[in-house]
Structures are given as structure tokens and as C-alpha cells.
Motif scaffolding. Structure first.
Motif: not given
Length: 169
Positions: A94-117
Motif C-alpha cells: 500500500k505504501e508503494d502504491q501511495d508513493a506512485k500515486l503521489q508521483l503521478i499526481e505531481d506529474a499531472k500538476a506539473g503537466l498542468a503548469f507546463t500546459q499553462e506556460m
């Protein structure tokens, strides 16, 4: 089981990637990384195909004929037939799953920022194209287009800094 399903889903998603896209060819570093990744996936596919079926049974009879020490082969055959190791299954913690989901969410946030830029940059490029400086542009037009530069120039005139930007101090 869950791990092999995840690999299968990832492989299906990767099969939809258009590797011949110019995006992957623009930068030499990126293209070498993509080539390495494609080689890795090809190797993984080859290994998955190779090990997809259960192994064939061992032919101890032919081994007994070709090996001088038949007792050794017989003891290996006896051990093989009496052994029944438990099957190994990988459970994703469960810890690894949560860590990977957090990485995915961070990447999505970064993608939104990049799209905005990207959108901001495209607007800026469109603005600069419509307000291109040519010989027909007047000084008042320049002041409207670049108010920050106009303000700086006015300050320099008021302070009598005629050669501020041209001479080394």
C-alpha cells in the motif's frame, strides 16, 4: 497476478505510442533515451513471450545416458519429483502504491503548469507577431506596445542619463 496485470496494461498503453513522432526525434539526448527505452520494452516483450508457457519437463533419461555419474542424475530426479515449492506471488504494498500515486499526481500538476506556460507563450508569440517592429511603427506606437521600456526611457531623459545604456562605466 496484480503485477503481471499492471505490466500488461502498461504494454497496451505503450503500444499506442507513435514512436515515429517528431517529438521523439528533435533532441539527440531524448532520441537516444527513447531508443534505449524501446530496446528495453522489446527485450521485455521477448522475455514475456519466452517465459509465457510453463517449462517443458526435464528429460532425465537422456541425461542418464550422457552423464557418467548416473547416481547424481537419479538423486536430482528424485529431488525434482519430490519437491513442490510454493508459487511466488508479488503483492504491491500500500505504501508503494501511495508513493506512485503521489508521483503521478505531481506529474499531472506539473503537466498542468507546463500546459499553462505553453498557452502563455503562444499568446506572447501571437502578440509579438501582431506588434512586430518595422520602419512604419511610430514612437508613440512603440510606447503603447512596450510601456515598461517607454517608462524607463522617460526616466532616463528626466535624469539626463543620455548614454546610460551605450557607454561602459
Amino acid at each position: 497476478m496484480a503485477f503481471s496485470g499492471a505490466i500488461r496494461r502498461t504494454a497496451q498503453r505503450l503500444s499506442k505510442v507513435e514512436w515515429s513522432s517528431p517529438v521523439f526525434k528533435g533532441d539527440t539526448e531524448l532520441s537516444s533515451m527513447v531508443a534505449g527505452f524501446r530496446a528495453w520494452t522489446a527485450q521485455a516483450d521477448a522475455m514475456a513471450e519466452k517465459y509465457s508457457a510453463p517449462p517443458s519437463p526435464i528429460d532425465f533419461a537422456s541425461a542418464k545416458k550422457s552423464v557418467r555419474d548416473v547416481a547424481l542424475v537419479e538423486s536430482l530426479e528424485k529431488m525434482y519429483k519430490s519437491s513442490s515449492p510454493p508459487s511466488l506471488t508479488y503483492e504491491w504494498s500500500k505504501e508503494d502504491q501511495d508513493a506512485k500515486l503521489q508521483l503521478i499526481e505531481d506529474a499531472k500538476a506539473g503537466l498542468a503548469f507546463t500546459q499553462e506556460m505553453i498557452e502563455d507563450t503562444e499568446r506572447e508569440i501571437a502578440y509579438l507577431r501582431t506588434h512586430r517592429t518595422t520602419r512604419e511603427v511610430s514612437t508613440s506606437d512603440m510606447k503603447e506596445i512596450y510601456p515598461d521600456i517607454a517608462e524607463e526611457v522617460e526616466k532616463e531623459i528626466e535624469n539626463r542619463e543620455w548614454f546610460k545604456d551605450t557607454l561602459n562605466k
